[in-house]
Design an enzyme around this catalytic site. Structure first.
Site, PDB file in Angstrom:
ATOM      1  N   LYS A   1     -74.298 -82.208 -87.971  1.00 34.67           N
ATOM      2  CA  LYS A   1     -75.063 -83.082 -87.370  1.00 34.67           C
ATOM      3  C   LYS A   1     -74.089 -84.267 -86.330  1.00 34.67           C
ATOM      4  CE  LYS A   1     -78.031 -87.089 -89.179  1.00 34.67           C
ATOM      5  NZ  LYS A   1     -78.345 -87.921 -90.213  1.00 34.67           N
TER       6      LYS A   1
ATOM      7  N   SER B   1     -83.662 -88.125 -90.359  1.00 35.99           N
ATOM      8  CA  SER B   1     -82.880 -88.081 -89.265  1.00 35.99           C
ATOM      9  C   SER B   1     -82.168 -86.780 -88.848  1.00 35.99           C
ATOM     10  CB  SER B   1     -81.780 -89.301 -89.233  1.00 35.99           C
ATOM     11  OG  SER B   1     -80.995 -89.096 -89.946  1.00 35.99           O
TER      12      SER B   1
ATOM     13  N   SER C   1     -82.770 -88.678 -94.976  1.00 34.01           N
ATOM     14  CA  SER C   1     -82.456 -87.663 -93.951  1.00 34.01           C
ATOM     15  C   SER C   1     -81.899 -86.408 -94.148  1.00 34.01           C
ATOM     16  CB  SER C   1     -81.482 -88.508 -93.150  1.00 34.01           C
ATOM     17  OG  SER C   1     -82.239 -89.518 -92.499  1.00 34.01           O
TER      18      SER C   1
HETATM   19  N1  GLN Z   1     -85.874 -92.472 -92.535  1.00 32.74           N
HETATM   20  C1  GLN Z   1     -84.739 -93.498 -93.052  1.00 32.74           C
HETATM   21  C2  GLN Z   1     -84.587 -94.361 -92.192  1.00 32.74           C
HETATM   22  O1  GLN Z   1     -84.781 -94.321 -91.016  1.00 32.74           O
HETATM   23  C3  GLN Z   1     -83.892 -92.447 -93.597  1.00 32.74           C
HETATM   24  C4  GLN Z   1     -83.051 -92.206 -92.665  1.00 32.74           C
HETATM   25  C5  GLN Z   1     -81.666 -91.459 -93.130  1.00 32.74           C
HETATM   26  O2  GLN Z   1     -81.615 -91.319 -94.128  1.00 32.74           O
HETATM   27  N2  GLN Z   1     -80.799 -91.579 -92.456  1.00 32.74           N
HETATM   28  O3  GLN Z   1     -83.626 -95.410 -92.193  1.00 32.74           O
END
Ligand code: GLN
EC number: 6.3.5.7
Length: 485
Positions: A78, A153, A177
């Site tokens: 990532k 994400s 995410s």
């Molecule tokens: N969807 C969640 C957010 O937007 C989790 C994102 C994540 O785990 N980085 O914060």
């Protein structure tokens, strides 16, 4: 079977037997990226030259009889992982041209084993999102249906597994995410306990929640990759100094007698019927394997999303203060004076979702609102944590859906951030509690989209959830299905 279809452990056997070299495996992966990534957009940066140098080095190690489980394996990261000499964007314009001078700890550990890094993967900007749509580098597509999002994400990290453009990948999970995109793309994604993996060299979103973890084709690979990156790191004071168990050793223990809890707040009306069916089938399978299934209660579940969006945005607003255009990152060109240089650089460099969160977080931390929002959210977080600890007095692991629905269409939730936030309802509480969870492929929707099952473990209970996940995988073949790409 093509080289790019193999798991880590399968490719390892072939490398060890010298049936294939790391250079060949790496070339096959780079060709595959070349062939399909224009459709998927999983990669922000592909690094063929560095990858081939690493592959040659891996082949030398193998020839010298020094093969570790990840030696010569093509992996993707990532783009939140800081990589020495390789552009690291975090999905943002503000870091579009940032080339870090060092490797983070997880990356360094992979390199020590001789893993080959083929590139940096697409993600929501600063990991803020559930669909990969907030990336400055364009949305990533779901390989099972290119009109759907891969989740987020870590959308690129999951899509690359499904598109077979990386043997394994690393992601991060702050509120789901790793697990949610794994579920939407039909791969295995594990969020370790907070403190299990070092966050050194991982660009910070919400520091009390962020955690690094593997996305892989199967549970064995998940155990392998977790084992490679886990462990104490003096450079991250929140990493915990407890020994890393051999996660592979206990995989085949089985679930006979294991107490599996079903949190009643997670099996609600409104759950997509395909998801509900997959959960029912999974529960029946565990029962047939001798697990002891019971209902449990996590009474503060309904407050989790609100609590998360106060704590995560508050921490993000502080973490993102460092992007001021001075030492690194985007700098506005035509600013007059220092103050304008800061504000213009930030206005140009951050996208709308990041700005929304900085404003939300700054508001929650501002004097007059701090007690009402931030302090209160911290108290509720403690209650949510307690819910899990209470449940774990009765059971060994929890079984839940990952998301209320399978992957949704690109642009479907873009106009309604609250809808997007609510889709993380089953993953967020695990981060607030600081414990571990894994997503395992558990079926498909009528439309042919993957559905994941979540197993949540006690703090540092990664072994138990891996064992439970492996028992399930052994009896089902969902993880073997390939995306039609
Ligand atoms: N969807 C969640 C957010 O937007 C989790 C994102 C994540 O785990 N980085 O914060």
């Amino acid at each position: 079977m093509e080289i790019f279809d193999l798991t880590i452990h399968e490719l390892h056997e072939k490398l060890k037997a010298k049936e294939v070299s790391s250079v060949e495996a790496t070339r096959a992966m780079l060709d595959r990226i070349e062939a399909v990534d224009s459709q998927v957009n999983a990669y922000i940066t592909v690094t063929p030259e560095q990858a081939l140098v690493q592959a040659e080095d891996a082949d030398r190690r193998i020839a010298a009889g020094e093969i570790a489980p990840l030696t010569g394996i093509p992996v993707g990261l990532k783009d939140i992982f800081v990589t020495k000499g390789i552009r690291t964007t975090c999905g943002s314009r503000i870091l579009e041209n940032f080339v870090p001078p060092y490797d983070g700890t997880a990356v360094a550990r992979l390199k020590e084993q001789g893993a080959v890094i083929v590139g940096k993967l697409n993600q929501d900007e600063f990991a803020m999102g559930s669909s990969n749509e907030s990336s400055y580098f364009g949305p990533c597509k779901n390989p099972w249906d290119l009109s759907c999002t891969p989740g987020g994400s870590s959308g690129g990290s999951a899509a690359a597994i499904a598109a077979r453009t990386a043997t394994a990948t690393l992601g991060t999970d702050t509120g789901g995410s790793i697990r949610q995109p794994a579920s939407h793309c039909g791969c295995v994604g594990l969020k370790p306990t907070y403190g299990r993996v070092s966050r050194y060299g991982v660009i910070a979103y919400a520091s009390s929640l962020d955690q690094v973890g593997p996305l892989t084709r199967d549970v064995t690979d998940s155990a392998l990759l977790l084992g490679a990156v886990a462990g104490y790191d003096p450079r991250d004071s929140t990493s915990v100094n407890t020994p890393v168990p051999d996660y592979l050793a206990s995989l085949a223990k089985g679930v006979k007698g294991m107490k599996i809890g079903l949190p009643k707040q997670y099996f609600i009306e409104g759950l997509d019927p395909d998801v509900k069916r997959a959960m029912d089938e999974a529960i029946a399978l565990y029962q047939s394997l001798g697990a002891d299934i019971r209902e449990v209660s996590l009474p503060n579940t309904e407050y989790a999303v609100a609590t998360y969006y106060i704590i995560a945005t508050a921490e993000a607003s502080a973490n993102l203060a460092r992007y001021d255009g001075v030492r690194f990152g985007h700098r506005a060109e035509d600013a007059r004076g220092l103050a304008q240089m800061y504000s213009k650089s930030r206005a140009e460099g951050f996208g709308p979702e990041v700005k929304r969160r900085i404003m939300l977080g700054t508001y929650a931390l501002s004097s007059g609102y701090y007690d009402a929002y931030y302090v209160k959210a911290q108290k509720v977080r403690t209650l949510i944590q307690q819910d899990f600890l209470n449940a774990f007095k009765e059971v060994d692991v929890l079984l839940t859906p990952i998301a209320p629905t399978p992957a949704f269409k690109i642009a479907e939730k873009l106009e309604d951030p609250l809808q997007m936030y609510l889709s993380d309802i089953f993953t967020i509480p695990v981060n607030l509690a600081g414990t571990c969870g894994i997503s395992v492929p558990a079926g498909f929707s009528a439309a042919g989209l993957p559905i994941g099952l979540q197993l949540v473990g006690k703090p540092f209970g990664e072994q138990e959830i891996l064992t439970a996940a492996y028992s399930f995988e052994r009896e089902t073949k969902w993880h073997l299905k390939k995306a039609p790409l």
